[in-house]
Design a protein around this motif. Sequence first.
Motif, mmCIF file in Angstrom:
data_model
loop_
_atom_site.group_PDB
_atom_site.id
_atom_site.type_symbol
_atom_site.label_atom_id
_atom_site.label_comp_id
_atom_site.label_asym_id
_atom_site.label_seq_id
_atom_site.Cartn_x
_atom_site.Cartn_y
_atom_site.Cartn_z
ATOM 1 N N ALA A 277 5.629 -9.198 15.505
ATOM 2 C CA ALA A 277 5.476 -9.619 14.112
ATOM 3 C C ALA A 277 4.574 -10.837 13.957
ATOM 4 C CB ALA A 277 6.852 -9.895 13.510
ATOM 5 N N LEU A 278 4.705 -11.817 14.873
ATOM 6 C CA LEU A 278 3.933 -13.065 14.765
ATOM 7 C C LEU A 278 2.913 -13.200 15.886
ATOM 8 C CD1 LEU A 278 6.961 -15.337 13.803
ATOM 9 C CD2 LEU A 278 5.121 -14.578 12.282
ATOM 10 N N ARG A 279 2.603 -12.094 16.507
ATOM 11 C CA ARG A 279 1.667 -12.084 17.632
ATOM 12 C C ARG A 279 0.287 -12.602 17.215
ATOM 13 N NH1 ARG A 279 -1.907 -7.922 19.540
ATOM 14 N NH2 ARG A 279 -2.194 -7.974 21.803
ATOM 15 N N GLY A 280 -0.314 -13.391 18.095
ATOM 16 C CA GLY A 280 -1.664 -13.867 17.850
ATOM 17 C C GLY A 280 -1.790 -14.822 16.685
ATOM 18 N N GLY A 281 -0.706 -15.505 16.352
ATOM 19 C CA GLY A 281 -0.763 -16.473 15.261
ATOM 20 C C GLY A 281 -0.743 -15.873 13.873
ATOM 21 N N ARG A 282 -0.348 -14.602 13.754
ATOM 22 C CA ARG A 282 -0.259 -13.979 12.429
ATOM 23 C C ARG A 282 0.697 -14.768 11.542
ATOM 24 N NH1 ARG A 282 1.483 -7.792 12.045
ATOM 25 N NH2 ARG A 282 -0.764 -7.412 12.176
ATOM 26 N N ARG A 283 0.302 -14.938 10.300
ATOM 27 C CA ARG A 283 1.119 -15.680 9.349
ATOM 28 C C ARG A 283 1.351 -14.844 8.095
ATOM 29 N NH1 ARG A 283 2.046 -17.867 13.166
ATOM 30 N NH2 ARG A 283 1.849 -20.062 13.750
ATOM 31 N N TYR A 284 2.543 -15.021 7.529
ATOM 32 C CA TYR A 284 2.939 -14.278 6.337
ATOM 33 C C TYR A 284 3.120 -15.225 5.158
ATOM 34 C CZ TYR A 284 4.117 -10.478 9.568
ATOM 35 O OH TYR A 284 4.070 -9.501 10.520
ATOM 36 N N VAL A 285 2.935 -14.668 3.987
ATOM 37 C CA VAL A 285 3.393 -15.293 2.744
ATOM 38 C C VAL A 285 4.493 -14.393 2.198
ATOM 39 C CG1 VAL A 285 2.791 -15.847 0.359
ATOM 40 C CG2 VAL A 285 1.239 -16.466 2.220
ATOM 41 N N LEU A 286 5.630 -14.991 1.859
ATOM 42 C CA LEU A 286 6.791 -14.231 1.395
ATOM 43 C C LEU A 286 7.004 -14.458 -0.095
ATOM 44 C CD1 LEU A 286 9.312 -14.948 4.317
ATOM 45 C CD2 LEU A 286 7.634 -13.092 4.122
ATOM 46 N N ILE A 287 7.167 -13.357 -0.828
ATOM 47 C CA ILE A 287 7.465 -13.418 -2.260
ATOM 48 C C ILE A 287 8.904 -12.958 -2.451
ATOM 49 C CG2 ILE A 287 6.808 -12.639 -4.562
ATOM 50 C CD1 ILE A 287 4.669 -14.302 -3.110
ATOM 51 N N PRO A 288 9.803 -13.832 -2.951
ATOM 52 C CA PRO A 288 11.222 -13.470 -3.046
ATOM 53 C C PRO A 288 11.484 -12.358 -4.056
ATOM 54 C CG PRO A 288 10.868 -15.813 -3.534
ATOM 55 C CD PRO A 288 9.536 -15.196 -3.417
ATOM 56 N N THR A 289 12.418 -11.502 -3.716
ATOM 57 C CA THR A 289 12.934 -10.479 -4.617
ATOM 58 C C THR A 289 14.364 -10.175 -4.162
ATOM 59 O OG1 THR A 289 12.516 -8.295 -5.564
ATOM 60 C CG2 THR A 289 12.006 -8.563 -3.232
ATOM 61 N N ARG A 290 14.946 -9.090 -4.651
ATOM 62 C CA ARG A 290 16.289 -8.711 -4.217
ATOM 63 C C ARG A 290 16.350 -7.198 -4.082
ATOM 64 N NH1 ARG A 290 19.864 -12.762 -4.016
ATOM 65 N NH2 ARG A 290 21.493 -11.252 -3.582
ATOM 66 N N ALA A 291 17.092 -6.739 -3.068
ATOM 67 C CA ALA A 291 17.258 -5.310 -2.830
ATOM 68 C C ALA A 291 18.667 -5.054 -2.323
ATOM 69 C CB ALA A 291 16.245 -4.813 -1.796
ATOM 70 N N ASN A 292 19.306 -4.018 -2.855
ATOM 71 C CA ASN A 292 20.626 -3.599 -2.379
ATOM 72 C C ASN A 292 21.648 -4.733 -2.416
ATOM 73 O OD1 ASN A 292 18.427 -1.891 -0.929
ATOM 74 N ND2 ASN A 292 20.259 -0.620 -0.953
ATOM 75 N N GLY A 293 21.555 -5.584 -3.441
ATOM 76 C CA GLY A 293 22.485 -6.695 -3.571
ATOM 77 C C GLY A 293 22.234 -7.814 -2.576
ATOM 78 N N GLN A 294 21.079 -7.804 -1.903
ATOM 79 C CA GLN A 294 20.786 -8.752 -0.840
ATOM 80 C C GLN A 294 19.447 -9.442 -1.098
ATOM 81 O OE1 GLN A 294 22.407 -5.163 1.872
ATOM 82 N NE2 GLN A 294 21.160 -6.615 3.012
ATOM 83 N N PRO A 295 19.267 -10.664 -0.581
ATOM 84 C CA PRO A 295 17.967 -11.320 -0.715
ATOM 85 C C PRO A 295 16.899 -10.565 0.061
ATOM 86 C CG PRO A 295 19.419 -12.585 0.733
ATOM 87 C CD PRO A 295 20.255 -11.505 0.121
ATOM 88 N N ALA A 296 15.690 -10.540 -0.490
ATOM 89 C CA ALA A 296 14.605 -9.790 0.135
ATOM 90 C C ALA A 296 13.282 -10.485 -0.161
ATOM 91 C CB ALA A 296 14.595 -8.349 -0.376
ATOM 92 N N PHE A 297 12.241 -10.038 0.537
ATOM 93 C CA PHE A 297 10.907 -10.607 0.353
ATOM 94 C C PHE A 297 9.860 -9.497 0.412
ATOM 95 C CE2 PHE A 297 13.395 -13.772 2.695
ATOM 96 C CZ PHE A 297 13.243 -14.906 1.902
ATOM 97 N N GLY A 298 8.878 -9.584 -0.482
ATOM 98 C CA GLY A 298 7.647 -8.860 -0.252
ATOM 99 C C GLY A 298 6.829 -9.637 0.755
ATOM 100 N N CYS A 299 6.318 -8.964 1.794
ATOM 101 C CA CYS A 299 5.595 -9.641 2.873
ATOM 102 C C CYS A 299 4.093 -9.413 2.707
ATOM 103 C CB CYS A 299 6.041 -9.105 4.231
ATOM 104 S SG CYS A 299 7.799 -9.303 4.561
#
Length: 348
Positions: A277-299
């Motif tokens: 997932a983070l190989r080679g210095g890959r970086r993500y920006v996470l946008i919060p949302t919710r799914a199935n009654g649980q916290p979630a993120f668009g990646c």
Amino acid sequence: MRGTPPAGDTDPDALQRARGGDGEAFRRLVEPYRRELQVHCYRILGSVQDAEDVLQETLLAAWRGIGDYEGRASLRTWLYRIATNRCLNALRAGARRPPHAAAYRTEIPMPEPSHRREEPSWLEPYPDALIDEIADRLPGPEARYEVRESVSLAFLAALQRLPARQRAVLVLRDVLGFRAAEVAAMLDTTENAVTMALKRARAVLARELPDSGRESTPLPDSPQERRIVDAFSRALQAGDVDAIVAMLRNDAWLTMPPVPLEYQGPDAIGHFLATVALRGGRRYVLIPTRANGQPAFGCYVRDPGTPLLHAHGLLVLTLAGERISALTRFHDNSLLPMFGLPRSLRGV
């Protein structure tokens, strides 16, 4: 789990007009049940997209058959009978398993998993905004909590282990609270067959969801949940594997439906994050949302050559006490619009 109460008594005048071909009267009759029927189909099928397709089939079949509806069962029960059997037909037809989704091809080799499922898990996330349409109508926080529990990813993943008919019986009896006689009539079988199917289904779920003593899940949007979610978001966006690992329970799981590879425990999950997932210095920006009654993120992943961030699936967190008990990653970017998330973002 207890059943969702009916939306109300059927309007006899509207029913009579609907039988006479009045489309607007029919719409008013079925509209109160539309969302709960979609969630019902989702529980059985595991896919919000397939659930919507089967819901449309259900409403069309109900419209065509409303003239023959005699009222021996409530309108809600009649609609659930149609929806359940349409779901079972879809599962028998294998409509939910298109060849192109049979396997997810990764960009780099995956590390050896802790567990390898025999077949893919055909499970998709469900937006909380749709769940809330049902939960907010129910009396009291306990009833609303039970609705969200019945669409949790852990519960749905366990349902996937059941044969289709057992899955339907368990949802109708234990989630929705229909009586055995009602379920038998819906499925054109006997009460004894329903009882036996329910017994077998409960035994499988007891094996798949054994951890009844697990620390309680923080309430949605509570200070406790926000604290954990914010810390996780900061750690993942910074590429800090050690900080993420420190937040995991010792028995935490990382799963990626429909990929049949699963990773359990901080060491295995940390190794996956560092090497994939983070190989080679890959970086993500996470946008919060919710799914199935649980916290979630668009990646979203940064594109080094442009100011754009490209969608990279949806990540759902399962929390237990102060820790993370599961990370569920969905790679299908076509799911993002259901959560109001775009396919790309300007760099932030």
